[in-house]
Design an enzyme around this catalytic site. Sequence first.
Site, PDB file in Angstrom:
ATOM      1  N   HIS A  47      -3.485   8.461 -38.111  1.00  0.00           N
ATOM      2  CA  HIS A  47      -4.152   8.364 -36.809  1.00  0.00           C
ATOM      3  C   HIS A  47      -4.080   6.916 -36.338  1.00  0.00           C
ATOM      4  CE1 HIS A  47      -6.928  12.127 -37.325  1.00  0.00           C
ATOM      5  NE2 HIS A  47      -5.674  12.373 -37.667  1.00  0.00           N
ATOM      6  N   GLU A  49      -6.309   4.873 -35.274  1.00  0.00           N
ATOM      7  CA  GLU A  49      -7.351   4.006 -35.841  1.00  0.00           C
ATOM      8  C   GLU A  49      -7.015   3.583 -37.263  1.00  0.00           C
ATOM      9  OE1 GLU A  49      -7.640   7.042 -34.395  1.00  0.00           O
ATOM     10  OE2 GLU A  49      -9.753   7.451 -33.983  1.00  0.00           O
ATOM     11  N   CYS A  77     -12.292  10.705 -35.184  1.00  0.00           N
ATOM     12  CA  CYS A  77     -12.626  11.873 -36.000  1.00  0.00           C
ATOM     13  C   CYS A  77     -13.465  11.415 -37.199  1.00  0.00           C
ATOM     14  CB  CYS A  77     -11.336  12.559 -36.464  1.00  0.00           C
ATOM     15  SG  CYS A  77     -10.441  11.637 -37.738  1.00  0.00           S
ATOM     16  N   CYS A  80     -11.595   8.891 -39.509  1.00  0.00           N
ATOM     17  CA  CYS A  80     -11.475   7.552 -38.927  1.00  0.00           C
ATOM     18  C   CYS A  80     -12.829   6.855 -38.850  1.00  0.00           C
ATOM     19  CB  CYS A  80     -10.812   7.634 -37.553  1.00  0.00           C
ATOM     20  SG  CYS A  80      -9.076   8.159 -37.653  1.00  0.00           S
TER      21      CYS A  80
END
Length: 143
Positions: A47, A49, A77, A80
Amino acid sequence: MEAALAEARAAALRGEVPVGAVVVSPAGRIIARAGNRTRELSDPTAHAEMLAIRAACSALGTERLGGHDLYVTLEPCPMCAGAISAARIARLYYGAADPKSGGVAQGARVFSHLQCHHVPEIYDGIAAGAAGDLLTTFFAGRR
């Protein structure tokens, strides 16, 4: 947030879900930037992040980013959010809310749990319209 939006647009061009993230130093300098790369890297943890946090920690030679800010185009999410806490990010700025998979204000609300070791200051809705439009356009093209 403009740099994070640029990363999200670049992710969309690669066929990735358009999410971008930027880590900013206490002095206001961008330390790391990333867009989603889950498909490209065949890695469900890639992801924006996670990639930005990893790059910032690597660049600084540390596992902690105290005093640093994270700008991300979509509500992180739970995975993260956990990484944000572990990295000791000082402030989280995010754009669009994620009612389906969010882990900050929606769903799991990771930072509200007693087991969460560090809670950043949280600022939501930053450029939410632009971030949301990127996601809407991306997913409309997939249907």
